[in-house]
Design a protein around this motif. Structure first.
Motif, PDB file in Angstrom:
ATOM      1  N   GLU A 103     -15.218  -0.682  -0.285  1.00  0.00           N
ATOM      2  CA  GLU A 103     -14.629   0.381  -1.099  1.00  0.00           C
ATOM      3  C   GLU A 103     -13.337   0.897  -0.463  1.00  0.00           C
ATOM      4  N   ALA A 104     -13.327   1.045   0.856  1.00  0.00           N
ATOM      5  CA  ALA A 104     -12.142   1.529   1.564  1.00  0.00           C
ATOM      6  C   ALA A 104     -10.954   0.598   1.342  1.00  0.00           C
ATOM      7  N   ILE A 105     -11.194  -0.691   1.453  1.00  0.00           N
ATOM      8  CA  ILE A 105     -10.110  -1.667   1.273  1.00  0.00           C
ATOM      9  C   ILE A 105      -9.646  -1.668  -0.182  1.00  0.00           C
ATOM     10  N   ARG A 106     -10.598  -1.580  -1.116  1.00  0.00           N
ATOM     11  CA  ARG A 106     -10.247  -1.566  -2.539  1.00  0.00           C
ATOM     12  C   ARG A 106      -9.457  -0.310  -2.903  1.00  0.00           C
ATOM     13  N   ARG A 107      -9.886   0.844  -2.400  1.00  0.00           N
ATOM     14  CA  ARG A 107      -9.225   2.104  -2.758  1.00  0.00           C
ATOM     15  C   ARG A 107      -7.902   2.307  -2.026  1.00  0.00           C
ATOM     16  N   TYR A 108      -7.909   2.106  -0.734  1.00  0.00           N
ATOM     17  CA  TYR A 108      -6.758   2.488   0.090  1.00  0.00           C
ATOM     18  C   TYR A 108      -5.823   1.334   0.418  1.00  0.00           C
ATOM     19  N   GLY A 109      -6.289   0.107   0.248  1.00  0.00           N
ATOM     20  CA  GLY A 109      -5.435  -1.040   0.527  1.00  0.00           C
ATOM     21  C   GLY A 109      -4.506  -1.351  -0.628  1.00  0.00           C
ATOM     22  N   VAL A 110      -3.752  -2.417  -0.466  1.00  0.00           N
ATOM     23  CA  VAL A 110      -2.824  -2.839  -1.518  1.00  0.00           C
ATOM     24  C   VAL A 110      -3.630  -3.373  -2.700  1.00  0.00           C
ATOM     25  N   SER A 111      -3.236  -2.953  -3.897  1.00  0.00           N
ATOM     26  CA  SER A 111      -3.845  -3.479  -5.117  1.00  0.00           C
ATOM     27  C   SER A 111      -2.754  -4.197  -5.908  1.00  0.00           C
ATOM     28  N   ASP A 112      -3.162  -4.912  -6.922  1.00  0.00           N
ATOM     29  CA  ASP A 112      -2.183  -5.645  -7.730  1.00  0.00           C
ATOM     30  C   ASP A 112      -1.170  -4.719  -8.387  1.00  0.00           C
ATOM     31  N   GLU A 113      -1.546  -3.455  -8.598  1.00  0.00           N
ATOM     32  CA  GLU A 113      -0.674  -2.497  -9.294  1.00  0.00           C
ATOM     33  C   GLU A 113       0.126  -1.601  -8.350  1.00  0.00           C
ATOM     34  N   SER A 114      -0.055  -1.748  -7.049  1.00  0.00           N
ATOM     35  CA  SER A 114       0.633  -0.859  -6.103  1.00  0.00           C
ATOM     36  C   SER A 114       2.149  -0.963  -6.231  1.00  0.00           C
ATOM     37  N   THR A 115       2.808   0.190  -6.270  1.00  0.00           N
ATOM     38  CA  THR A 115       4.276   0.223  -6.285  1.00  0.00           C
ATOM     39  C   THR A 115       4.819   0.997  -5.091  1.00  0.00           C
ATOM     40  N   THR A 116       3.942   1.687  -4.375  1.00  0.00           N
ATOM     41  CA  THR A 116       4.327   2.383  -3.158  1.00  0.00           C
ATOM     42  C   THR A 116       3.351   1.984  -2.062  1.00  0.00           C
ATOM     43  N   LEU A 117       3.872   1.618  -0.911  1.00  0.00           N
ATOM     44  CA  LEU A 117       3.019   1.178   0.189  1.00  0.00           C
ATOM     45  C   LEU A 117       3.468   1.783   1.512  1.00  0.00           C
ATOM     46  N   ILE A 118       2.478   2.123   2.310  1.00  0.00           N
ATOM     47  CA  ILE A 118       2.732   2.432   3.715  1.00  0.00           C
ATOM     48  C   ILE A 118       2.265   1.211   4.489  1.00  0.00           C
ATOM     49  N   VAL A 119       3.112   0.718   5.354  1.00  0.00           N
ATOM     50  CA  VAL A 119       2.793  -0.465   6.140  1.00  0.00           C
ATOM     51  C   VAL A 119       2.723  -0.051   7.607  1.00  0.00           C
ATOM     52  N   VAL A 120       1.581  -0.364   8.234  1.00  0.00           N
ATOM     53  CA  VAL A 120       1.344   0.040   9.620  1.00  0.00           C
ATOM     54  C   VAL A 120       1.117  -1.201  10.460  1.00  0.00           C
ATOM     55  N   ARG A 121       1.750  -1.232  11.625  1.00  0.00           N
ATOM     56  CA  ARG A 121       1.524  -2.316  12.587  1.00  0.00           C
ATOM     57  C   ARG A 121       1.147  -1.688  13.921  1.00  0.00           C
ATOM     58  N   VAL A 122      -0.032  -2.036  14.414  1.00  0.00           N
ATOM     59  CA  VAL A 122      -0.494  -1.589  15.722  1.00  0.00           C
ATOM     60  C   VAL A 122      -0.318  -2.756  16.679  1.00  0.00           C
ATOM     61  N   ASP A 123       0.310  -2.486  17.822  1.00  0.00           N
ATOM     62  CA  ASP A 123       0.566  -3.536  18.807  1.00  0.00           C
ATOM     63  C   ASP A 123       0.498  -2.929  20.192  1.00  0.00           C
ATOM     64  N   VAL A 124       0.572  -3.779  21.216  1.00  0.00           N
ATOM     65  CA  VAL A 124       0.569  -3.285  22.591  1.00  0.00           C
ATOM     66  C   VAL A 124       1.976  -3.197  23.175  1.00  0.00           C
ATOM     67  N   SER A 125       2.948  -3.605  22.407  1.00  0.00           N
ATOM     68  CA  SER A 125       4.339  -3.486  22.837  1.00  0.00           C
ATOM     69  C   SER A 125       5.219  -3.474  21.593  1.00  0.00           C
ATOM     70  N   ASP A 126       6.484  -3.144  21.780  1.00  0.00           N
ATOM     71  CA  ASP A 126       7.408  -3.208  20.651  1.00  0.00           C
ATOM     72  C   ASP A 126       7.520  -4.657  20.192  1.00  0.00           C
ATOM     73  N   VAL A 143      11.956   3.380   2.560  1.00  0.00           N
ATOM     74  CA  VAL A 143      12.513   4.717   2.374  1.00  0.00           C
ATOM     75  C   VAL A 143      12.064   5.607   3.532  1.00  0.00           C
ATOM     76  N   PRO A 144      12.775   6.708   3.772  1.00  0.00           N
ATOM     77  CA  PRO A 144      12.351   7.634   4.837  1.00  0.00           C
ATOM     78  C   PRO A 144      10.957   8.181   4.535  1.00  0.00           C
ATOM     79  N   PHE A 145      10.202   8.433   5.592  1.00  0.00           N
ATOM     80  CA  PHE A 145       8.826   8.877   5.417  1.00  0.00           C
ATOM     81  C   PHE A 145       8.732  10.223   4.712  1.00  0.00           C
ATOM     82  N   GLN A 146       9.811  10.990   4.711  1.00  0.00           N
ATOM     83  CA  GLN A 146       9.821  12.274   4.007  1.00  0.00           C
ATOM     84  C   GLN A 146       9.629  12.090   2.500  1.00  0.00           C
ATOM     85  N   ALA A 147       9.879  10.899   1.983  1.00  0.00           N
ATOM     86  CA  ALA A 147       9.716  10.623   0.547  1.00  0.00           C
ATOM     87  C   ALA A 147       8.246  10.575   0.136  1.00  0.00           C
ATOM     88  N   LEU A 148       7.333  10.534   1.111  1.00  0.00           N
ATOM     89  CA  LEU A 148       5.902  10.478   0.797  1.00  0.00           C
ATOM     90  C   LEU A 148       5.473  11.636  -0.091  1.00  0.00           C
TER      91      LEU A 148
END
Length: 198
Positions: A103-126, A143-148
């Motif tokens: 349910e979490a992936i279906r609700r909060y993840g990318v769906s076929d209709e998504s037009t706005t996305l937040i993309v997160v990358r977790v890593d141990v270095s730049d 876009v700048p995060f202030q547009a959220l």
């Protein structure tokens, strides 16, 4: 793109980007599913290409909401207690008010209709060329995060968190700013407490 550093979590580096006018959400979703199925070198290459948390931006009430979910996912990973396969899917799980991973992936993840996305990358270095790698996957405008604030869909958040009968919201009915502040407080608190309750 914003970058957060978490020295307490093995010096984790988290990159966050907000995209608007996304036109290839269905292709991204399909690519994620296919990458999970592919084996061998090709599968590893494709998994790395889409190794991000893709989050429906409409369901994020504030930067603190997102940062709390990221922190909870990093904490679970550091404690060896991930409930999902990756730290990126753990972020989606942390955002969802229930413990149902699908349910979490279906609700909060990318769906076929998504037009706005937040993309997160977790890593141990730049990660070199990370912004370019994000833009290679997503057809849209970073876009700048202030547009959220303009993207958040408060009615869907209220529905997912079952807040329609919340007495605190009834008391401030008609005061949109106050209502949104209360919803944000409830949502952030829910995410922050999830590891304790799960």
């Amino acid at each position: 793109m914003e970058t957060y550093y978490y020295s307490q979590f093995n010096h984790a580096v988290v990159h966050v980007a907000l995209f608007d006018d996304v036109t290839n959400a269905a292709a991204i979703r399909s690519r994620i599913v296919q990458a999970a199925r592919n084996l061998g070198v090709d599968g590893n290459t494709e998994r790395e290409a889409v190794n991000f948390a893709f989050i429906d931006a409409r369901l994020i009430s504030s930067p603190l909401h997102l940062q709390t979910a990221i922190y909870q996912a990093l904490l679970s990973e550091a404690q060896g207690q991930l409930r999902t396969k990756t730290v990126h899917s753990e972020i989606l799980w942390a955002l969802n008010p229930t413990n149902n991973i699908t349910e979490a992936i279906r609700r909060y993840g990318v769906s076929d209709e998504s037009t706005t996305l937040i993309v997160v990358r977790v890593d141990v270095s730049d990660t070199p060329d990370l912004q370019r790698r994000m833009c290679d996957v997503i057809q849209g405008c970073m876009v700048p995060f202030q547009a959220l604030v303009k993207m958040t869909d408060w009615s869907i958040i209220k529905k997912h968190y079952k807040l329609d009968s919340e007495s605190a919201l009834k008391e401030v009915q008609g005061n949109l700013d106050r209502e949104r502040s209360i919803i944000d407080n409830i949502v952030v608190s829910s995410v922050a407490m999830k590891n304790v309750m799960a």
